[in-house]
Design a protein around this motif. Structure first.
Motif, PDB file in Angstrom:
ATOM      1  N   PRO A 150       2.621  -0.459  -6.896  1.00  0.00           N
ATOM      2  CA  PRO A 150       1.500  -1.404  -6.775  1.00  0.00           C
ATOM      3  C   PRO A 150       1.980  -2.853  -6.778  1.00  0.00           C
ATOM      4  N   ALA A 151       1.280  -3.698  -6.028  1.00  0.00           N
ATOM      5  CA  ALA A 151       1.620  -5.123  -6.001  1.00  0.00           C
ATOM      6  C   ALA A 151       1.594  -5.690  -7.406  1.00  0.00           C
ATOM      7  N   GLU A 198       5.129  -6.850  -3.786  1.00  0.00           N
ATOM      8  CA  GLU A 198       4.129  -7.782  -3.274  1.00  0.00           C
ATOM      9  C   GLU A 198       3.278  -7.069  -2.217  1.00  0.00           C
ATOM     10  N   SER A 199       2.136  -7.651  -1.897  1.00  0.00           N
ATOM     11  CA  SER A 199       1.299  -7.082  -0.846  1.00  0.00           C
ATOM     12  C   SER A 199       2.017  -7.200   0.492  1.00  0.00           C
ATOM     13  N   ARG A 200       1.681  -6.319   1.427  1.00  0.00           N
ATOM     14  CA  ARG A 200       2.344  -6.328   2.730  1.00  0.00           C
ATOM     15  C   ARG A 200       2.147  -7.650   3.463  1.00  0.00           C
ATOM     16  N   SER A 201       1.037  -8.305   3.215  1.00  0.00           N
ATOM     17  CA  SER A 201       0.768  -9.567   3.899  1.00  0.00           C
ATOM     18  C   SER A 201       1.724 -10.668   3.457  1.00  0.00           C
TER      19      SER A 201
END
Length: 234
Positions: free
Chosen positions: A125-126, A159-162
């Motif tokens: 998870p981020a 981190e989030s993929r974005s």
């Protein structure tokens, strides 16, 4: 393993802390399981890349590490924090590159006595912290230094993929204490903070890369490749 300013990654199992505000000693928990990190080596013993034991007779690494090589031309050292001594040097009998992803499976000539680490069922998870492990060089430019004698660890955060524009089988990570993977760390694992779960892999280097801080591709997300891994390794 790239280190910026003061040491951001330190030798595993070090007896005393490194005198740096950014340093963080990585503990020995969960015991000998940390020895699942393997050194992919030429027959001469020269360290090429990292790898990780996921089954008793299988390791996984980045595809570039075995590209153009035959099983007889490489060995895997496991069970040691040193890439050049101790542990066991095991022969390779099979290499299976993924058809599209930047990973390759390496079949060992005999089972390892080391406790393997298994690929997690879902991505980290981020915000969760983990660590990247490897013997890569500690200066940023290509050829500025060889592999480190002892296995190094650097703290990583999912981190989030974005955050890095990752798609498909790639994931985003940041390095809160500085540093990050560098030349020679290819194929090394991204594991949970406790070392029990395997989430990712350091990818092959960017073609023509001269600075690992500037040319650092997103890590490989092994959780989305778990089906393919299990298919070949059982």
């Amino acid at each position: 393993m790239k280190l910026f300013s003061a040491l951001a990654a330190v030798v595993l199992f070090a007896a005393i802390p490194v005198p740096s505000a950014q340093a963080a000693i990585m503990g020995t928990s969960p015991g000998t399981q940390i020895y699942y990190v393997g050194s992919v080596q030429e027959a001469s013993g020269t360290h090429l890349c990292g790898s990780v034991l996921t089954q008793e007779a299988w390791v996984i690494t980045a595809k570039q590490c075995v590209q153009g090589r035959t099983p007889e031309s490489i060995n895997i050292r496991l069970g040691s924090r040193y890439h050049a001594s101790k542990g066991d040097v095991l022969p390779v009998v099979r290499i299976i590159p993924h058809p599209t992803s930047d990973v390759a499976l390496i079949g060992l000539g005999k089972p390892s006595s080391v406790v393997p680490v298994h690929v997690a069922e879902r991505p980290e998870p981020a915000g969760e912290k983990g660590k990247v492990l490897g013997w890569g060089q500690t200066c940023p430019t290509a050829g500025c230094g060889g592999p480190t004698a002892e296995l190094q660890a650097v703290q990583a955060r999912a981190e989030s993929r974005s955050a890095c524009g990752a798609e498909g089988d790639r994931l985003c990570t940041s390095y809160p204490n500085g540093g990050g993977p560098c030349f020679g760390d290819e194929g090394g694992p991204l594991v949970s903070a406790d070392g029990i779960s395997l989430f990712g892999l350091v990818p092959s280097r960017v073609p023509g890369a001269r600075n690992c801080a500037e040319d650092r591709p997103p890590l490989i997300d092994l959780t989305v490749l778990r089906g393919w891994i299990d298919q070949h390794t059982g």
